[in-house]
Design a protein around this motif. Structure first.
Motif, PDB file in Angstrom:
ATOM      1  N   GLU A 178       0.836  -1.211   0.000  1.00 10.46           N
ATOM      2  CA  GLU A 178       0.000   0.000   0.000  1.00 10.46           C
ATOM      3  C   GLU A 178       0.863   1.251   0.000  1.00 10.46           C
ATOM      4  OE1 GLU A 178      -3.368  -0.062   2.503  1.00 10.46           O
ATOM      5  OE2 GLU A 178      -3.882  -2.093   1.923  1.00 10.46           O
ATOM      6  N   ARG A 179       1.921   1.182  -0.792  1.00 10.09           N
ATOM      7  CA  ARG A 179       2.795   2.338  -0.869  1.00 10.09           C
ATOM      8  C   ARG A 179       3.205   2.543  -2.316  1.00 10.09           C
ATOM      9  NH1 ARG A 179       8.240   3.264   1.482  1.00 10.09           N
ATOM     10  NH2 ARG A 179       8.053   4.462  -0.427  1.00 10.09           N
ATOM     11  N   LYS A 194       7.920   1.043   5.897  1.00 11.76           N
ATOM     12  CA  LYS A 194       6.820   1.938   6.260  1.00 11.76           C
ATOM     13  C   LYS A 194       5.521   1.614   5.522  1.00 11.76           C
ATOM     14  CE  LYS A 194       9.198   5.783   8.201  1.00 11.76           C
ATOM     15  NZ  LYS A 194       9.418   7.211   8.255  1.00 11.76           N
ATOM     16  N   GLY A 195       5.464   0.445   4.914  1.00  8.77           N
ATOM     17  CA  GLY A 195       4.242   0.066   4.219  1.00  8.77           C
ATOM     18  C   GLY A 195       3.297  -0.652   5.151  1.00  8.77           C
ATOM     19  N   LYS A 196       2.317  -1.293   4.521  1.00  5.17           N
ATOM     20  CA  LYS A 196       1.310  -2.020   5.280  1.00  5.17           C
ATOM     21  C   LYS A 196       1.155  -3.324   4.529  1.00  5.17           C
ATOM     22  CE  LYS A 196      -3.248  -0.980   7.181  1.00  5.17           C
ATOM     23  NZ  LYS A 196      -4.365  -0.026   7.064  1.00  5.17           N
ATOM     24  N   ILE A 197       2.025  -4.287   4.909  1.00  3.51           N
ATOM     25  CA  ILE A 197       2.239  -5.432   4.025  1.00  3.51           C
ATOM     26  C   ILE A 197       1.169  -6.504   4.206  1.00  3.51           C
ATOM     27  CG2 ILE A 197       3.873  -7.209   3.372  1.00  3.51           C
ATOM     28  CD1 ILE A 197       6.056  -5.339   4.538  1.00  3.51           C
ATOM     29  N   ILE A 232      11.834  -5.763   8.024  1.00  4.79           N
ATOM     30  CA  ILE A 232      10.749  -5.009   7.382  1.00  4.79           C
ATOM     31  C   ILE A 232       9.450  -5.804   7.418  1.00  4.79           C
ATOM     32  CG2 ILE A 232       9.942  -4.154   5.153  1.00  4.79           C
ATOM     33  CD1 ILE A 232      12.814  -3.247   4.636  1.00  4.79           C
ATOM     34  N   LEU A 233       9.554  -7.085   7.080  1.00 10.13           N
ATOM     35  CA  LEU A 233       8.333  -7.907   7.079  1.00 10.13           C
ATOM     36  C   LEU A 233       7.737  -7.954   8.481  1.00 10.13           C
ATOM     37  CD1 LEU A 233       9.157 -10.979   4.822  1.00 10.13           C
ATOM     38  CD2 LEU A 233       7.893  -8.914   4.273  1.00 10.13           C
ATOM     39  N   TYR A 277       6.403  -4.137   9.450  1.00 15.71           N
ATOM     40  CA  TYR A 277       5.406  -3.414   8.664  1.00 15.71           C
ATOM     41  C   TYR A 277       4.304  -4.309   8.114  1.00 15.71           C
ATOM     42  CZ  TYR A 277       8.759   0.317   9.043  1.00 15.71           C
ATOM     43  OH  TYR A 277       9.604   1.264   9.530  1.00 15.71           O
ATOM     44  N   ARG A 278       4.143  -5.519   8.677  1.00 20.77           N
ATOM     45  CA  ARG A 278       3.038  -6.326   8.148  1.00 20.77           C
ATOM     46  C   ARG A 278       1.723  -5.737   8.642  1.00 20.77           C
ATOM     47  NH1 ARG A 278       4.345 -11.021  12.490  1.00 20.77           N
ATOM     48  NH2 ARG A 278       3.840  -9.588  14.034  1.00 20.77           N
ATOM     49  N   ALA A 279       0.710  -5.911   7.790  1.00 12.09           N
ATOM     50  CA  ALA A 279      -0.571  -5.243   8.041  1.00 12.09           C
ATOM     51  C   ALA A 279      -1.202  -5.700   9.349  1.00 12.09           C
ATOM     52  CB  ALA A 279      -1.514  -5.506   6.875  1.00 12.09           C
ATOM     53  N   GLN A 333      -0.528  -3.657  12.307  1.00 11.64           N
ATOM     54  CA  GLN A 333      -0.699  -2.217  12.267  1.00 11.64           C
ATOM     55  C   GLN A 333      -2.125  -1.781  12.534  1.00 11.64           C
ATOM     56  OE1 GLN A 333       1.092  -1.988   8.572  1.00 11.64           O
ATOM     57  NE2 GLN A 333       2.915  -0.921   9.269  1.00 11.64           N
ATOM     58  N   ASP A 334      -2.217  -0.544  12.928  1.00 16.53           N
ATOM     59  CA  ASP A 334      -3.486   0.128  13.089  1.00 16.53           C
ATOM     60  C   ASP A 334      -4.259   0.062  11.759  1.00 16.53           C
ATOM     61  OD1 ASP A 334      -5.482   1.856  13.481  1.00 16.53           O
ATOM     62  OD2 ASP A 334      -4.244   3.516  14.223  1.00 16.53           O
ATOM     63  N   PRO A 335      -5.512  -0.396  11.776  1.00 21.87           N
ATOM     64  CA  PRO A 335      -6.267  -0.484  10.528  1.00 21.87           C
ATOM     65  C   PRO A 335      -6.359   0.853   9.788  1.00 21.87           C
ATOM     66  CG  PRO A 335      -7.552  -1.340  12.387  1.00 21.87           C
ATOM     67  CD  PRO A 335      -6.248  -0.886  12.941  1.00 21.87           C
ATOM     68  N   TYR A 383      -3.941   3.023   9.591  1.00 20.37           N
ATOM     69  CA  TYR A 383      -2.618   3.501   9.181  1.00 20.37           C
ATOM     70  C   TYR A 383      -2.567   3.672   7.677  1.00 20.37           C
ATOM     71  CZ  TYR A 383       2.368   3.268   8.134  1.00 20.37           C
ATOM     72  OH  TYR A 383       3.622   3.504   7.654  1.00 20.37           O
ATOM     73  N   PRO A 393       0.090   4.272   4.777  1.00 21.55           N
ATOM     74  CA  PRO A 393       1.521   4.388   4.486  1.00 21.55           C
ATOM     75  C   PRO A 393       1.805   5.690   3.752  1.00 21.55           C
ATOM     76  CG  PRO A 393       0.717   2.229   3.911  1.00 21.55           C
ATOM     77  CD  PRO A 393      -0.480   3.045   4.246  1.00 21.55           C
TER      78      PRO A 393
END
Ligand code: HEM
Ligand SMILES: [Cu+2]
Lengths: 649, 200, 293
Positions: free
Chosen positions: A304-305, A369-372, C61-62, C65-67, C70-72, C74, C76
């Motif tokens: 999402e980036r 900084k993405g939302k993977i 990173i995985l 930053y996995r979904a 994270q805050d729904p 959020y 990027p």
């Protein structure tokens, strides 16, 4: 060689061969009977065989590529089965040679090339907001010529004998002195004919991308896959003519006894190796650059980036493509051209790792900084990063000219190129296929089965190919049909065989998934099931014939994302009549004459060659006089379709 | 048949024409690679691929080559005139210039056939050596292109006679002229780097 | 974390293999192969470092930053790129490649000439020529010829002159030196020194048809005096090699080990110097066989 010998069906006396021939015949009969029974000939002819629609042509390419993947995959399983244990007698040397040769040819030319061209066909016009490619009829012809080449090569298995000199086909081994049966003739003509098709694709897509982009899509606002496609096709146009000439010379040597690559009268066997790799190295980058484009698209979408470092991504594609024409000598550092030449080519080769490295870091930084989301296309893309890093690293190792004296021609090399081609190209194609499946067919593939396939394929890949690095360093040459117990290759070879089986299981899951999802998946998925970013997702799923009811206007490389998130107005203007090209059976008939031409040429049946040639000329004349200005889809019709699909797009 | 913007959207028709021309330029760059490969091969074989056969200097003859060069250069000029005539809408002149172009092309081919027969008689055939194979393949590929051009040109002339000059036939004629100029340029390379260099 | 475990296991297996088994290429018995083994080790280590960096970055990173973590809500950020980051991701690969290029260039020059310490030796010349699917070794000085096996003295520079009677083959003794092609129309030169007496495995590594898998030969390295007595032995006992006999040997197929006096160089010389087939073009052209070293 005697004429009837050349023509022998089957080429060897072997129960397995008889079994396969029976299987081929039965399958063909079943297909014909099935189509007749369900009265689908008309449908098939009108909607597929004569189509000039880039989406359908793309799908036909991909189906053919999948078929070829299974043909080549069967070869691979046979090879690894033969070498799973020492001194195995499942295949004899001649069979093994034919199997690895067809494996290589089928996988590179008829699987990988077809897959990337199919993918470009489907995606490129949609992603630039166009209604078709620049020359739709030529596009159909490209496909049918490719298909002709593929069928010719597969025919060799049944009539006359398969080529057996490796996909690299080095002379003089492949020349008339050492290879008397028709196998290599098949190689020459199958590749020549499909190569012409590929060249036309190259021309077509360059023109398409240069001229047919949506208003506002400046060069540096093209989605990265479009850049990849543009450069790939440029490389096709520059590299394939070299192969054309090399194959022509091979044909002249074999069928008219000239002395290009012979061992006498001024012939030079190294000339083939040079020409082959002058084409061959750019070719491997023709395969990987579109794959890079797909990964960039998928990684951005599922993080999402936006893609990190767009400009450096474009620059690195350009650098890779330029360098790839300057490295061919690394395929034969051992030919004795001296330390200076080898040093130069060693440096150019390793330089390719720089732009490649840039791309890897950019992908990582795209996820940062993405939302993977771990959907299957993303899983393949994630697995690609470390596996391709390993493959690229071993590439750099091979690029060190001196060390290559030890790796060359060994399984270390085989491990390298599978390590770049499978996680690089094949993973990208599977990921792309799953990603674009809803656009193609209007339903999604099952994620759970998809993940089973993914894990089998990834683990299978590692098991199948990592052992080869070690056996290679332990002195195992490639292309050996067997080895003795004393060599100590057997444990690792067995592991490799098990990995091959896992890979095969993974591919079965993939196909099963198609059947399963076809029956069970919901159909009302909307235009944008993945929450993606580029223009193709602004269409309906499946995409209507005319792609966009209103041509989009674009202001960035992620116009669709801006349309969703930033209220950018994508479709300015209103629905108007749309001009579309007509379907035509011309391409398939033309390709049919090419098939006959190639076939008769392979067997020196000159009467047939002349008749087929006249057919080809006739088709050209017909085309020259033909007036086909296409047709219009009327405004009302479009509005009705759009309404049915849920709102104008 | 003049184009009626109402029946056929002019925008489409001109776009097609532009696309065709661009596509043809791209095709020509592929052709350049094709000939470049042939030249490279030739340069490798010219010294090292002679084997026991004759070398270039022993078989090349100036007169036929000069005649060929003259014919093809002139034809390149006349096709230029044909395009000029087309631009100022002088259909008749255009057709005549095209006919002259094709006749010159046919003349070129006849001399080339004579040249090949000559090589055959003095024992420099396709099979003689790597060098003769490279030479005859390069010349032959060029000659095949010219032959192809002859037939293509005839098709276009027929279509102009039938339909007059319209967006479509004009487009074809223009592309044909590009092709013909290209063959001429290739011949200049052949003339300089194969014949002249070989005879020196 | 699970993923990390997988990676660690993976690298443990790889390094285990590399360290554990005696891979032929990494078990050199002469200076040339030794050079190459060093180069290979340097590159393996460099590349493992690169791979680990990528793996670690990817894992972090995985993980971060996995979904699902994270805050729904959020969103990027949009990031175009950064000059300093770009300098690093261009600069570091360039440095690595520059380093490896230096190693590559130096080592390729080293293995293309006589090995260090043996430059001044008069090399022992052995012609190794391949035919489908055999190797013929001619010792012009000693006037003997062997098939599918070769004896060499230890601690002595041996110059193999490689060519082929047909298909392209690649001459390879993994523990002594890297490969080099044997081709029909030119002669290649390969310098080899064996520093330990013993038997070494050699083969044609380049696919050349049906009999390729068995296209192997044996190398035996002996101390100089034993080598000399072996030569003498053969000169006294072996049959002479006639032209007819040699034509027979060239027929495609496999032969065991064979020994002859005389060499086929007398009636069928190697394609070098004036016998090079590509020297006829211009009578005054310089000798392009470029005999080195
Ligand atoms: C960092 C990038 C790469 C480098 C430095 C590199 C280097 C090399 C070298 C030096 C060889 C020749 C080795 C030998 O024959 O001894 C080779 C072979 C090969 N590479 Fe790569 N490579 C790279 C990436 C790729 C990619 C991306 C692909 C394909 C998608 C690829 C496909 C191949 C193939 C198919 C062969 C060998 C084919 C054969 O001999 O049958 N390589 N590579
Ligand atoms: Cu390469």
């Amino acid at each position: 060689m005697d004429f009837s010998d050349r023509f022998s069906i089957p080429p060897h006396d072997d129960p397995m061969l008889y079994a396969s021939i029976v299987a081929i015949v039965l399958t063909s009969i079943a297909i014909v009977v099935g189509v007749t029974y369900f009265k689908k000939w008309g449908y098939l002819w009108n909607n597929w065989l004569t189509t000039v629609d880039h989406k359908r042509i793309g799908i036909m390419y991909i189906i053919s590529a999948l078929l070829m993947l299974f043909r080549g995959g069967a070869d691979a399983v046979m090879m690894r089965l033969q070498t799973a244990v020492p001194d195995n007698t499942f295949l004899d040397a001649q069979h093994y040679n034919e199997v690895f040769t067809t494996h290589g040819v089928v996988m590179i030319f008829f699987m990988a090339m077809a897959f990337i061209i199919g993918m470009m066909n489907f995606v490129v016009p949609l992603q630039i907001g166009a209604r078709d490619v620049a020359f739709p009829r030529l596009n159909a012809l490209s496909f049918w010529l490719y298909f002709t080449g593929a069928m010719l090569l597969n025919l060799s298995f049944v009539v006359g004998g398969s080529p057996d000199a490796g996909w690299t086909n080095y002379y003089p081994m492949a020349g008339p002195e050492f290879s008397q049966h028709v196998g290599v003739n098949y190689y020459n003509w199958a590749l020549q004919i499909s190569g012409i098709g590929t060249l036309m694709t190259g021309i077509n897509f360059i023109a398409t991308i240069i001229k047919m982009r949506a208003p506002g899509m400046k060069l540096m606002k093209m989605p990265i896959f479009i850049w990849a496609a543009l450069i790939t096709n440029l490389m096709i146009v520059l590299a394939f003519p070299v192969l054309t000439i090399a194959l022509l010379m091979g044909t002249l040597d074999r069928q008219f006894l000239t002395n290009f690559f012979t061992t006498s009268d001024g012939g030079m066997d190294m000339m083939w190796a040079n020409l082959f790799w002058v084409w061959g190295h750019p070719e491997v980058y023709i395969l990987i650059i579109p794959a890079f484009g797909i990964y960039s698209t998928i990684i951005a979408a599922f993080s999402e980036r936006n893609l990190y470092g767009y400009t450096s991504m474009v620059a690195s594609i350009l650098a890779i493509s330029a360098l790839s024409f300057l490295v061919w000598v690394h395929h034969f550092f051992t030919m004795g051209q001296g330390a200076l030449t080898n040093s130069i080519f060693s440096i150019t080769t390793m330089l390719i790792a720089v732009p490649t490295g840039i791309k890897i870091f950019n992908w990582l930084l795209t996820m940062w900084k993405g939302k993977i989301r771990f959907a299957t296309p993303m899983l393949y893309s994630i697995a690609f990063i470390p596996l391709f890093t390993i493959g690229g690293s071993t590439g750099v190792m091979l690029g060190m000219a001196s060390a290559d004296y030890q790796y060359h021609n060994t399984l270390f090399l085989v491990a390298h190129f599978h390590n770049v081609i499978i996680p690089g190209v094949v993973f990208a194609m599977i990921a792309g296929l799953i990603f674009y499946w809803p656009k193609m067919f209007g339903f999604m593939l099952n994620e759970r089965i998809g993940k089973w396939a993914f894990w089998n394929i990834t683990i299978g890949f590692c098991l199948a190919f990592f052992p080869m690095y070690f056996t290679g360093l332990n002195g195992q040459a490639r292309r050996m049909y067997t080895y003795s117990e004393a060599t100590g290759f057997s444990t690792l070879s067995m592991i490799s065989f098990i990995g091959t089986l896992l890979l095969a299981v993974g591919f079965v899951f993939l196909v099963y998934n198609i059947f399963y999802s076809y029956r069970h998946a919901p159909r009302n998925i909307g235009g944008d099931p993945w929450n993606a970013r580029t223009l193709e997702w602004a269409t309906h799923s499946p995409v209507p014939e005319y792609n966009f009811a209103i041509s989009p206007t674009v202001h960035s490389e992620e116009a669709f994302w801006d349309y969703k998130e930033n209220d950018y107005e994508l479709f300015k203007g209103k629905v108007e009549d749309i001009h579309m090209p007509n379907n035509s059976g011309w391409s398939i008939i033309f390709a049919g004459f090419f098939f006959a031409f190639g076939f008769f040429f392979i067997f020196h049946v000159w009467v047939g060659v002349i008749i087929a040639f006249l057919g080809i000329i006739g088709c050209l004349i017909y085309r020259s006089f033909e007036k086909d200005d296409g047709h219009h889809i009327h405004k009302e019709e479009i509005e009705a379709t759009e309404k049915e699909l849920g709102g104008a797009k | 048949m003049k184009l009626d913007p109402k029946n056929l959207p002019l925008e489409y028709s001109t776009e097609t024409n532009k696309l065709n021309i661009l596509g043809f330029w791209i095709f020509l760059s592929a052709e350049i690679m094709l000939f470049a490969t042939l030249f490279t091969t030739y340069f490798v074989y010219v010294d090292r691929g002679v084997g026991s056969g004759p070398a270039g200097a022993e078989i090349f003859e100036l007169p036929p080559v000069l005649i060929e060069t003259f014919l093809l250069l002139t034809s390149s000029f006349t096709i230029g005139l044909a395009v000029h005539a087309m631009r100022i809408n002088r259909v008749k002149a255009m057709i005549w210039f095209m006919v002259v172009t094709l006749l010159l092309g046919a003349g070129f081919l006849s001399v080339e056939v004579y040249e090949f027969i000559h090589y055959y008689h003095i024992g420099a055939t396709l099979q003689t050596s790597g060098f003769t194979a490279a030479l005859l393949t390069t010349l032959g590929t060029h000659g095949a292109h010219v032959t192809m051009g002859l037939f293509w040109g005839i098709m276009i002339i027929i279509q102009i006679l039938r339909d007059g000059l319209n967006a479509r036939t004009a487009n074809k004629s223009f592309i044909f002229s590009l092709y013909w100029h290209f063959l001429d340029v290739m011949w200049i390379f052949i003339f300089s780097f194969i014949y002249l260099k070989g005879m020196m | 974390m699970k993923l990390k475990g997988v990676y660690i296991a993976f690298f443990a297996i790889i390094s285990g293999f590399l360290a554990g088994c005696e891979l032929l290429v990494l078990d050199p018995k002469g200076p040339q192969a030794d050079k190459l083994a060093n180069v290979i080790w340097i590159s393996i280590i460099t590349m493992i470092v690169v791979t680990i960096v990528v793996l670690v970055m990817l894992t972090i990173i995985l993980f971060k930053y996995r979904a699902s973590k994270q805050d729904p809500d959020y969103k990027p950020p949009h990031i175009e790129g950064n000059k300093y980051v770009e300098i690093i991701i261009v600069g570091v690969p360039i440095l690595i490649v520059a380093f490896l290029s230096v190693v590559s260039v130096i080592s390729v020059h080293q293995v293309e000439t006589a090995p260090e310490g043996y430059e001044t030796d008069e090399p022992l010349v052995i012609y190794a020529s391949s035919s489908n699917w055999k190797w013929h070794f001619s010792y012009p000085e000693q006037d003997i010829e062997t098939v599918n096996y070769v004896f060499i003295p230890t601690n002595q520079n041996v110059e193999f002159r490689l060519y082929s009677h047909g298909t392209i083959s690649s001459f390879w003794i993994p523990q002594l030196a890297g490969q080099k092609y044997a081709m029909s129309d030119m002669t290649n030169y390969l310098n080899i020194v064996a520093e330990e007496p013993g038997e070494y495995f050699g083969r044609n590594a380049n696919f050349n048809g049906e009999g390729f898998a068995e296209n192997e030969f044996n190398v035996t390295a002996l101390p100089a005096d034993e080598f000399d007595s072996w030569i003498e032995d053969i000169q006294n006992t072996a049959e002479p090699l006639t032209e007819e006999k040699f034509e027979e040997l060239l027929e495609p197929g496999h032969l065991g080990h064979m020994t002859f006096t005389g060499t086929h160089q007398d009636f069928m010389p190697a394609p070098e110097g004036e016998n090079s087939p590509h020297n006829h073009g211009k009578s005054d052209s310089e000798d392009d066989s470029g005999h080195p070293h």
